[in-house]
Motif scaffolding. Structure first.
Motif, short mmCIF file in Angstrom:
data_model
loop_
_atom_site.label_atom_id
_atom_site.label_comp_id
_atom_site.label_asym_id
_atom_site.label_seq_id
_atom_site.Cartn_x
_atom_site.Cartn_y
_atom_site.Cartn_z
N THR A 155 -23.52 45.49 15.16
CA THR A 155 -22.39 44.66 15.60
C THR A 155 -21.91 43.76 14.47
O THR A 155 -20.70 43.60 14.25
CB THR A 155 -22.78 43.81 16.82
N ALA A 156 -22.86 43.15 13.74
CA ALA A 156 -22.49 42.27 12.63
C ALA A 156 -21.83 43.07 11.51
O ALA A 156 -20.85 42.60 10.90
CB ALA A 156 -23.73 41.54 12.11
N SER A 157 -22.33 44.26 11.24
CA SER A 157 -21.73 45.11 10.20
C SER A 157 -20.31 45.50 10.56
O SER A 157 -19.40 45.52 9.71
CB SER A 157 -22.59 46.36 9.98
N GLU A 158 -20.10 45.82 11.84
CA GLU A 158 -18.76 46.17 12.30
C GLU A 158 -17.81 44.99 12.16
O GLU A 158 -16.66 45.12 11.72
CB GLU A 158 -18.82 46.63 13.76
N ALA A 159 -18.30 43.79 12.53
CA ALA A 159 -17.47 42.58 12.42
C ALA A 159 -17.10 42.32 10.96
O ALA A 159 -15.96 41.93 10.66
CB ALA A 159 -18.21 41.38 13.00
N ALA A 160 -18.06 42.54 10.06
CA ALA A 160 -17.79 42.32 8.63
C ALA A 160 -16.73 43.28 8.12
O ALA A 160 -15.86 42.90 7.33
CB ALA A 160 -19.09 42.48 7.83
N MET A 161 -16.78 44.54 8.57
CA MET A 161 -15.79 45.52 8.15
C MET A 161 -14.39 45.14 8.65
O MET A 161 -13.40 45.22 7.91
CB MET A 161 -16.17 46.91 8.65
N LYS A 162 -14.30 44.73 9.92
CA LYS A 162 -13.00 44.32 10.47
C LYS A 162 -12.46 43.11 9.70
O LYS A 162 -11.26 43.05 9.36
CB LYS A 162 -13.15 43.97 11.95
N TYR A 163 -13.33 42.16 9.45
CA TYR A 163 -12.94 40.96 8.72
C TYR A 163 -12.47 41.32 7.32
O TYR A 163 -11.44 40.81 6.83
CB TYR A 163 -14.14 40.01 8.67
N PHE A 164 -13.18 42.22 6.66
CA PHE A 164 -12.84 42.62 5.30
C PHE A 164 -11.48 43.31 5.25
O PHE A 164 -10.62 42.98 4.41
CB PHE A 164 -13.93 43.55 4.74
N VAL A 234 -14.60 38.94 15.17
CA VAL A 234 -15.53 38.38 14.18
C VAL A 234 -16.39 37.28 14.81
O VAL A 234 -17.59 37.21 14.56
CB VAL A 234 -14.77 37.86 12.95
N TYR A 235 -15.79 36.42 15.63
CA TYR A 235 -16.56 35.38 16.29
C TYR A 235 -17.67 35.98 17.15
O TYR A 235 -18.81 35.50 17.16
CB TYR A 235 -15.65 34.53 17.19
N GLN A 236 -17.34 37.05 17.89
CA GLN A 236 -18.32 37.65 18.78
C GLN A 236 -19.35 38.49 18.01
O GLN A 236 -20.54 38.46 18.31
CB GLN A 236 -17.63 38.53 19.82
N GLY A 237 -18.90 39.23 16.99
CA GLY A 237 -19.78 40.15 16.30
C GLY A 237 -20.69 39.51 15.27
O GLY A 237 -21.80 39.98 15.05
N ILE A 242 -23.32 32.17 11.52
CA ILE A 242 -22.24 32.51 10.59
C ILE A 242 -20.88 32.31 11.26
O ILE A 242 -19.90 31.93 10.61
CB ILE A 242 -22.38 33.96 10.09
N THR A 243 -20.81 32.55 12.57
CA THR A 243 -19.57 32.26 13.31
C THR A 243 -19.17 30.81 13.10
O THR A 243 -17.99 30.50 12.87
CB THR A 243 -19.76 32.54 14.81
N LEU A 244 -20.15 29.90 13.18
CA LEU A 244 -19.86 28.49 12.98
C LEU A 244 -19.43 28.21 11.55
O LEU A 244 -18.55 27.37 11.32
CB LEU A 244 -21.08 27.65 13.35
N MET A 245 -20.00 28.93 10.59
CA MET A 245 -19.61 28.76 9.19
C MET A 245 -18.14 29.14 8.99
O MET A 245 -17.43 28.54 8.18
CB MET A 245 -20.50 29.64 8.30
N ILE A 246 -17.66 30.12 9.75
CA ILE A 246 -16.26 30.56 9.65
C ILE A 246 -15.34 29.66 10.48
O ILE A 246 -14.21 29.38 10.09
CB ILE A 246 -16.14 32.02 10.13
N ALA A 247 -15.85 29.18 11.62
CA ALA A 247 -15.00 28.42 12.56
C ALA A 247 -14.83 26.96 12.18
O ALA A 247 -13.90 26.31 12.65
CB ALA A 247 -15.61 28.50 13.97
N ASN A 297 -17.54 36.19 27.71
CA ASN A 297 -18.37 35.90 26.55
C ASN A 297 -17.96 34.55 25.99
O ASN A 297 -16.79 34.31 25.68
CB ASN A 297 -18.21 37.00 25.49
N LEU A 298 -18.92 33.64 25.82
CA LEU A 298 -18.62 32.27 25.42
C LEU A 298 -18.04 32.20 24.01
O LEU A 298 -17.07 31.46 23.77
CB LEU A 298 -19.90 31.42 25.50
N LYS A 299 -18.59 32.96 23.08
CA LYS A 299 -18.07 32.95 21.71
C LYS A 299 -16.65 33.51 21.65
O LYS A 299 -15.79 33.01 20.92
CB LYS A 299 -18.99 33.77 20.79
N ARG A 300 -16.39 34.53 22.46
CA ARG A 300 -15.03 35.11 22.49
C ARG A 300 -14.05 34.13 23.13
O ARG A 300 -12.90 34.01 22.70
CB ARG A 300 -15.06 36.43 23.25
N MET A 301 -14.50 33.42 24.16
CA MET A 301 -13.66 32.40 24.78
C MET A 301 -13.32 31.30 23.78
O MET A 301 -12.16 30.86 23.69
CB MET A 301 -14.38 31.80 25.99
N LEU A 302 -14.31 30.86 23.00
CA LEU A 302 -14.07 29.83 22.00
C LEU A 302 -13.17 30.35 20.88
O LEU A 302 -12.46 29.58 20.25
CB LEU A 302 -15.39 29.32 21.44
#
Length: 495
Positions: A155-164, A234-237, A242-247, A297-302
């Motif tokens: 999931t994290a790898s997928e989020a990184a690819m989307k973000y990239f 990206v927040y969810q994945g 790290i989500t907090l580092m980005i947010a 999902n709380l992270k997705r809601m935020l």
């Protein structure tokens, strides 16, 4: 030869760069599973840098260095100070979580965090398109690596690819817009670009064409509609630390980027870019709030909450110039700065609670995972409730005064359309209150799904308690921070 003033403008950046390299080398000899030595050295470095930036900001002087490519002014220094503190708090909250998930096998999380902060500093202090773009790339490349740091997690790898992929596209937009500005004005220096635009001797069509791409790149970094689709994924994945580092801290840099490019560089084009910001803010408030209602999902809601909150920041930015009159710029931009600072403060505490509730093998990402939190830990439930009330704009939390200051800037413009925008923003805030209060209801009125108590290291408990208290205290006495933001904007725009 580089003069002394040039070096003074970048002392904090030099400390960050040198210590980032030192920490990477020191970490090679650290055997602790939790990287204690690396962690302490990183926090000490960030504390020194934050103190340096605060001393610069209190001095209230504006310095230009390296041929006007770097500017050290009160707004930039305060934003860099707050960004440094935000990264410190993020590392405190995220260390136990990261250790439980094997993300501290090496010290990459600490060195990458320092280099991402260095990128933010370049974005905030850049007075030249190339410096700003270099800072943006340093931040984004570090962020891509951080998102993918949990190498064994698909999931994290997928989020990184989307973000990239989406981040590369946004960087292309911004770079193309900058190249058009250079073609029209013949300069990469923001001050010279502003003079060229004000002279009226440049092709307006080329300027506006470049401006569209610049605003698109800024919109991606702020995460506003229609450039928002990376945020929920990206927040969810991403791992929550790290989500907090980005947010958190990067939003401060994105705000500074908007001020540097749109206000300091292209204020004569305000009529054009304000119209674009109107569309972006309306879309963000509408889609952000409506989509958040449907999330479990709380992270997705935020994430959708962030989109709507950035819509409010844009409302502050678009209300500065009225029919060519710049009298309201200081009030408008200081309200936007106050909003972004308080948003980051609240986000840190909210994600801090999510990180604290997560344990090995359990993420605590669903809203239902917070069920009965008040029975298990009244303190952490109270901190989360304070953050949610603040995001909803309920007094006496600081979020209420942040929203009020932006709405006041809109209404004071005296334009019927601006007053209509303010009414729309209030209506969307009412929609937002639903999904924030839903989480409070789950924490206080639903039965707990587990009887386990919530435990955390002392440093996490202490920082989270102070963080939550500040959200409440700054709501009760917001004058100090409001004055700080107002003075920073006045002194910065005055130069």
């Amino acid at each position: 030869m580089i003069d002394k003033i040039s070096w003074i403008t970048v002392y904090p950046e030099i400390v960050l760069l040198v210590m980032g390299c030192v920490i990477a080398l020191v970490d090679l000899g650290v055997k602790s599973q939790r990287r204690t030595a690396t962690y302490v050295l990183t926090l000490l470095t960030l504390a020194v840098v934050a103190a340096l930036q605060a001393s610069y900001a209190v001095g209230q002087t504006t310095l230009y260095g390296f041929g006007n490519m770097i500017v050290s002014d009160p707004m930039g220094n305060w934003l860099k100070c707050f960004a440094t503190i935000a990264v410190m708090v993020t590392l405190v909250y995220g260390r136990p979580y990261s250790a439980d998930r094997g993300m501290l096998r090496g010290g990459e999380i600490f060195t990458l965090s320092i280099f991402s902060l260095l990128g933010m500093f370049a974005m905030i202090s850049g007075n030249n398109f190339l410096i700003i773009y270099m800072g943006l790339e340093l931040l984004t490349l570090s962020s891509y690596a951080l998102v993918a740091l949990r190498r064994d997690n698909a999931t994290a790898s997928e989020a990184a690819m989307k973000y990239f992929v989406l981040g590369a596209m946004a960087s292309g937009f911004l770079l193309y817009g900058i190249s058009m500005m250079y073609g029209a004005t013949g300069s990469l220096d923001i001050t010279e670009v502003a003079k060229a635009i004000a002279s009226g001797h440049v092709n307006h069509q080329v300027l506006v064409f470049g401006l569209v791409f610049v605003v698109a790149g800024l919109a991606f970094k702020l995460g506003v509609v229609p450039f928002h689709m990376w945020i929920p994924d990206v927040y969810q994945g991403a791992p929550t630390s790290i989500t907090l580092m980005i947010a958190g801290a990067p939003e401060l840099a994105a705000f500074a980027l908007a001020i540097r490019l749109l206000v300091e560089g292209m204020l004569p084009l305000a009529f054009d870019w304000q119209q674009m910001l109107v569309v972006l803010s309306i879309g963000s408030l509408l889609i952000g709030n409506l989509a958040a209602v449907a999330q479990s999902n709380l992270k997705r809601m935020l994430a959708y909450s962030t989109i709507s909150q950035m819509g409010f920041v844009l409302l502050g930015l678009l209300s500065g110039v009225v029919n060519g009159d710049i009298a309201g710029t200081q009030n408008a931009y200081s309200s936007a700065m106050f909003y972004i600072v308080t948003y980051v403060l609240t986000t840190l505490a909210a994600f801090g609670v999510i990180l604290l509730l997560a344990r090995e093998g359990f993420e605590s990402e669903e809203i239902s995972d917070l069920a009965g939190l008040n029975e298990r830990s009244p303190l952490y439930a109270a901190v989360m409730a304070i953050c949610l009330f603040s995001m909803a704009g309920i007094p006496p939390m600081v979020g209420f005064y942040a929203k009020l200051s932006v709405l006041q800037a809109l209404v004071s413009s005296g334009q019927g359309f601006s007053i209509g925008l303010a009414v729309f923003a209030v209506m969307m805030s009412l929609v937002g209150a639903f999904y924030y209060l839903r989480v409070v209801k789950v924490m206080y009125f639903d039965s707990p799904i587990t009887a386990s108590t919530v435990s955390a290291p002392f440093d996490v408990r202490a920082v989270l308690s102070v963080n939550g208290a500040l959200v409440l205290i700054l709501g009760i006495v917001p004058g100090g921070l409001m004055t700080l933001c107002a003075q920073a904007i006045v002194l910065t725009l005055g130069t």
